[in-house]
Design an enzyme around this catalytic site. Sequence first.
Site, mmCIF file in Angstrom:
data_model
loop_
_atom_site.group_PDB
_atom_site.id
_atom_site.type_symbol
_atom_site.label_atom_id
_atom_site.label_comp_id
_atom_site.label_asym_id
_atom_site.label_seq_id
_atom_site.Cartn_x
_atom_site.Cartn_y
_atom_site.Cartn_z
ATOM 1 C CB ILE A 105 -9.440 -22.420 -30.528
ATOM 2 C CG1 ILE A 105 -10.716 -21.718 -30.190
ATOM 3 C CG2 ILE A 105 -9.039 -23.700 -29.634
ATOM 4 C CD1 ILE A 105 -12.044 -22.545 -30.461
ATOM 5 C CB CYS A 106 -8.947 -20.020 -26.667
ATOM 6 S SG CYS A 106 -9.488 -19.109 -25.463
ATOM 7 C CG HIS A 107 -5.721 -17.726 -23.825
ATOM 8 N ND1 HIS A 107 -7.126 -17.959 -23.597
ATOM 9 C CD2 HIS A 107 -5.454 -16.573 -23.222
ATOM 10 C CE1 HIS A 107 -7.656 -16.830 -22.940
ATOM 11 N NE2 HIS A 107 -6.633 -16.147 -22.620
#
Length: 183
Positions: A105-107
């Site tokens: 998730i995300c970065h």
Amino acid sequence: MRIAFLTAPEGVEQVELTGPWQAVVDAGDEPVLVSTNSGRIQAFNHLDKADTFPVDEIIGEVTAESFDGLVLPGGVANPDALRVDDQAVSFVRDFFDLGRPVAAICHAPWTLIEADVVTDRVLTSWPSLRTDIRNAGGTWVDERVRICDDGPNTLITSRKPDDLEAFCESLLAEFAKSSAKPA
């Protein structure tokens, strides 16, 4: 199922660790905090220090074979530190070599890029990783959750904390499918 949560010693976005962790616990499975150092990790709420969490296993002393799946929480500093740690990158790559599901998730896809596992895959992330994913041979899409199951394993990706509910539902479903497959 035994699920590894890989983090650096500092910089994981707390909600991206605790949300999926609780979902795994609620499903009756075993989350395991794996890090590059022993002791405790320092989580963050964006740029502010949040809680600390005890490390269960240390990279280099554990193998991907002992887990049914991998979760890579985000935060900017967390995957940035992991992607320069050869043992962490190798640990991530091993899940793909074994055909085990991975959720990021995300970065967190920065670590996937370093592990050289995004080529010809479609995934999502925090929008600032769009060019990095494309440069690594992947296709970036702006979706709450993207499930890519056309490679050696299933890859579940999500954009940000606001997408956590969909991310957790998807990773639980995909991990359960994977564990039901004959070995």
